[in-house]
Design a protein around this motif. Structure first.
Motif, PDB file in Angstrom:
ATOM      1  N   ARG A   1       0.832  -1.199   0.000  1.00 34.54           N
ATOM      2  CA  ARG A   1       0.000   0.000   0.000  1.00 34.54           C
ATOM      3  C   ARG A   1       0.870   1.254   0.000  1.00 34.54           C
ATOM      4  O   ARG A   1       0.637   2.196  -0.760  1.00 34.54           O
ATOM      5  N   GLN A   2       1.901   1.261   0.838  1.00 37.21           N
ATOM      6  CA  GLN A   2       2.798   2.410   0.853  1.00 37.21           C
ATOM      7  C   GLN A   2       3.596   2.500  -0.447  1.00 37.21           C
ATOM      8  O   GLN A   2       3.892   3.591  -0.933  1.00 37.21           O
ATOM      9  N   LEU A   3       3.949   1.334  -1.009  1.00 36.49           N
ATOM     10  CA  LEU A   3       4.712   1.327  -2.256  1.00 36.49           C
ATOM     11  C   LEU A   3       3.899   1.940  -3.391  1.00 36.49           C
ATOM     12  O   LEU A   3       4.404   2.780  -4.157  1.00 36.49           O
ATOM     13  N   THR A   4       2.636   1.548  -3.509  1.00 38.90           N
ATOM     14  CA  THR A   4       1.815   2.113  -4.585  1.00 38.90           C
ATOM     15  C   THR A   4       1.525   3.596  -4.340  1.00 38.90           C
ATOM     16  O   THR A   4       1.430   4.368  -5.295  1.00 38.90           O
ATOM     17  N   ASP A   5       1.389   3.989  -3.072  1.00 41.68           N
ATOM     18  CA  ASP A   5       1.232   5.421  -2.777  1.00 41.68           C
ATOM     19  C   ASP A   5       2.452   6.198  -3.245  1.00 41.68           C
ATOM     20  O   ASP A   5       2.339   7.306  -3.778  1.00 41.68           O
ATOM     21  N   LEU A   6       3.608   5.602  -3.044  1.00 41.94           N
ATOM     22  CA  LEU A   6       4.856   6.256  -3.421  1.00 41.94           C
ATOM     23  C   LEU A   6       4.911   6.517  -4.920  1.00 41.94           C
ATOM     24  O   LEU A   6       5.468   7.524  -5.373  1.00 41.94           O
TER      25      LEU A   6
END
Length: 818
Positions: A95-100
């Motif tokens: 989730r954090q990776l795709t937000d990034l």
């Protein structure tokens, strides 16, 4: 077709409670097998030890030590170890990776075991992962910041080197995607799992019937729709149980469960315990295992892996390279300021046979000019100074001076008094003897001083005595040593009496330390300026601590972060002298080291060898004398030193075995008579146009951890954690205007494998002082490594290349073959 759903506001708001969650989690494991499973996180499986068979969707992989494989989000995988294994799992929060990446769905192709796919990217990623391993077990503030920076560096490497473009359909199986439809299912569930999602709602989004969709999920994932949704919700709920202080009910509701009962039932089915029991177990484990739950055996394996692989083989484009050019026609005479003075220790120690034996060895091998001893006028030397009555017998002093002269050492005698002490760390002194009162009575014994000089002249003659050096240590800033005025009175008394008999005798002020009593030093310079009378030399001490600051504000170890402390100290001293408008003929550094601790394992390590060589090269023109601290561990022997290797400050062990620090002096002593070129990392010397010697080092300074640890509590096995990095360094030397022809290159090296008594000591497992035969063995196996090659000088230019591991030193002999 279903696009990427918009995140509901409730999801965005809910994430505020998890802002502290790191984007990458790293875990070490010795579990031999894992059944087929999948998870949303992108995972790197890195094998440290053993052999691991891993099934990745439709492919079989075999990982061996130092190989790794990336598993994309929601890809089914399982593994089985052949025998014992040690592996690391680095999971990137999807989730954090795709937000990034602003919602972009990312897929990677990364398998280091595939030789045909090896590239510079694998070397970059491997170095980054090793650094993560090194910092993973620290939770100090600076470690957290640096470790998180490494996480994002790893993600940058993955995205720049291993990202699979969407149009490359041939790699769909690596993405865990059997069809675009399966991708859409996962996208929708992972973005909306907090909401109340039904099979009907998902089917409507995909324009499918619920019956068909249920069969499709069962066929591809071997589980029902509800089980799939439950697994995704549990993955996030487990993380919140460990990383947040929210109630179990709050966690259940925030992650899409309808209530506490359903959450407890699902959790029990998957984890065999309730959420509350799981949280308690994790908290207890965290308290009991400060090193992140690792067993002692696992910790040892990880340490051995990092130690063995600490020197990373970098690609040429990324590797640090030091280039040094020299011309045989441009040279200057080399002044070896490092072997001018041999610091021996207390005067009475020269009455010991073992001390005399080691002094003879050091003088024979390193060829010093002066032998320096202190507390010459002490009770132990049968000289009892008093204000009203002084008793003395010069016979012991005569034996001592006779020994120095017979050994080829000119006496350098400290007539002041130095407290005798052994320091465990900055805050702890194991033993100390205070000689303050003795110093205060020295000035009132002018008659004795006259008798002493007359005795020396009769016994040794003025021609001999005129070459000696006399130091008077300045301890005016210490209790019981009197004021600055008292020091100057004593200095004047000694100087006037001695110089009345031998005007050429050099008498200096020693024990000065800017970072300890900088104000006193400035005052002393001002008084000398007004009086117009200068000492023949000043002797500085250099120990890089924050003496003048509150030491506890700097952590357990108030060590300055200045990697070039000695160099800056000498520059600052010269600047102060210029400001005062005075001229002091000679500046000496009579005591210097990186530590005052005689229980610091880094004294025994390759680090100290690199530290010494670095400072000898860097300061070869900054002072007339660079006299390393005391040279023998014998001086630090005490009730706690049953072991023969205990972190003493000498360059020889208690048993007389050479440490890496010794070889730094040995290599520097082999430099030829002329300097051709130098920089901070290396020096090239020559004798004519066909004979050369090069010294070089790969010094690594401390990182923040060193300042947070008591110096005597550092463990030799874990010392690599305290340095800024473990990168190798390449060296390229070009020597121009040499004789053309063939040259023999002989490289002497001291690193973890060669010339390292500390490493061999740990390998052999000695607990106590080794027996005589064992000592002979250790001497034989702790000599520098030697490698011989031949190169051709073309067009009058000689090119020598080498590469050094972290904290390695080398001496390179280059001779023309006739």
């Amino acid at each position: 077709m279903l696009g990427i759903p918009t995140k509901p506001d409730s999801i965005i708001e809910g994430r505020d409670t998890m802002e502290h969650r790191e984007i990458v989690t790293c875990h070490f494991s010795t579990i031999r097998s894992q059944s087929m499973h999948f998870h949303q996180a992108v995972e790197i499986v890195y094998l440290l030890d053993g052999i691991l068979e891993l099934r990745y969707e439709s492919e079989q992989h075999v990982l061996r030590p130092n190989e790794f494989l990336l598993i994309n989000s929601n890809v089914r995988h399982e593994y089985q170890g052949k025998g014992d294994v040690l592996l690391a799992s680095l999971r990137i929060d999807y989730r954090q990776l795709t937000d990034l990446f602003h919602g972009e769905q990312l897929y990677f192709l990364c398998d280091s075991a595939k030789a045909e796919e090896a590239s510079a990217g694998y070397a970059k990623l491997r170095r980054c992962v090793w650094q993560i391993f090194q910092y993973e077990q620290s939770r100090e503030g600076q470690a957290n910041a640096y470790r998180n920076s490494l996480y994002y560096q790893m993600i940058y490497i993955l995205s720049s080197e291993f990202l699979v473009k969407k149009e490359l359909q041939g790699h769909d199986f690596r993405r865990g995607i059997q069809s675009e439809r399966m991708k859409e299912i996962f996208d929708f569930l992972t973005m909306n799992y907090r909401e109340q999602i039904s099979l009907q709602k998902l089917a409507d989004q995909l324009f499918l019937s619920p019956t068909y969709l249920s069969r499709y999920i069962k066929k591809n994932l071997n589980m029902s729709f509800l089980k799939l949704l439950q697994n995704i919700r549990l993955e996030y709920a487990v993380e919140e149980l460990v990383c947040s202080d929210k109630t179990v009910l709050k966690i259940a509701m925030d992650n899409g469960f309808s209530g506490i009962t359903g959450f407890n039932r699902s959790f029990q089915e998957s984890y065999g315990m309730s959420p509350t029991e799981y949280r308690q177990k994790q908290q207890e484990s965290s308290r009991k295992e400060p090193s992140m739950g690792l067993t002692e055996e696992m910790q040892k394996k990880i340490d051995n892996f990092l130690l063995a692989n600490g020197a990373v083989e970098a690609e040429a484009s990324d590797q640090d390279v030091s280039i040094l050019e020299a011309d045989c026609r441009e040279r200057e005479t080399l002044a070896k300021n490092w072997n001018q003075v041999l610091n021996i220790g207390k005067a009475q120690d020269l009455l010991r046979y073992d001390v005399c034996s080691q002094v003879r060895f050091l003088q024979k091998s390193l060829r010093f000019q002066y032998g320096r001893v202190w507390n010459v006028l002490s009770d132990e030397m049968m000289i009892r100074l008093g204000d009203y009555r002084t008793e003395y017998n010069f016979s012991l002093l005569d034996k001592e001076i006779d020994f120095l002269i017979e050994t080829g050492l000119t006496p350098f005698l400290e007539l002041g008094f130095r407290n005798i002490g052994i320091m465990a760390n900055y805050h702890t002194i194991l033993t100390e003897v205070d000689y303050g009162e003795k110093f205060c009575s020295l000035e009132s014994n002018k008659g004795f001083l006259t008798e002493l000089m007359i005795h020396w002249l009769k016994r040794y003659g003025p021609e001999q005595v005129r070459h000696w050096k006399i130091g008077i240590e300045n301890n005016s800033g210490r209790e019981n040593y009197g004021s600055m005025d008292k020091y100057l009175e004593t200095f004047d008394a000694v100087a006037s009496i001695f110089k009345s008999y031998v005007p050429e005798l050099k008498i200096g002020s020693t024990g000065l330390c800017l970072n300890f009593h900088g104000d006193e030093f400035r005052t002393l310079l001002e008084i000398w300026r007004k009086r117009g009378a200068m000492p023949d030399f000043i002797g500085l001490n250099s120990f890089p601590y924050l003496w003048r600051e509150n030491p506890f504000a700097a952590g357990k170890n108030p060590y300055t972060t200045d990697a070039d402390f000695l160099y800056h100290l000498l520059r600052q001293t010269r600047e102060l002298i210029r400001e005062k408008g005075i001229r002091i003929p000679e500046i000496y550094v009579l005591d210097w080291s990186f530590t005052l601790s005689n229980r610091n394992v880094l004294n025994d390590s390759c680090f100290n060898g690199a530290y010494i060589m670095k400072n000898l090269i860097q300061n070869r023109e900054q002072a007339k004398i660079l006299s390393y601290w005391e040279m023998m561990d014998l001086m630090y022997d005490y009730t706690d030193t049953e072991k023969g290797l205990f972190g003493g400050g000498g360059i020889l062990t208690k048993g007389g075995i050479c440490k890496p620090a010794y070889y730094a002096f040995d290599f520097m002593n082999r430099l030829k008579k002329d300097v051709l070129a130098w920089n901070d990392d290396a020096v090239i010397s020559g004798d004519g146009e066909a004979s050369f010697f090069i010294c070089c080092h790969n010094y690594k300074h401390f990182n923040f951890r060193y300042y947070l640890e008591e110096e005597n509590e550092i463990e030799a096995e874990h010392q690599y954690r305290f340095f800024e990095n473990t990168e190798r360094k390449a060296f390229l030397f070009r020597i121009h205007n040499v004789h053309s022809g063939e040259y023999r290159v002989k490289i002497y090296t001291v690193n973890q494998e060669h010339g390292n008594i500390q490493n061999k000591w740990m390998e052999t497992g000695f607990e106590d002082e080794p027996a005589s035969a064992e000592m002979d063995y250790l001497r034989a196996v702790t000599r520098p490594g030697i490698k011989v090659s031949h190169i051709q000088a073309e067009n009058g230019t000689l090119v020598i290349e080498t590469c050094l591991n972290a904290q390695e030193i080398q001496g390179i002999e280059v001779m023309e073959r006739w």
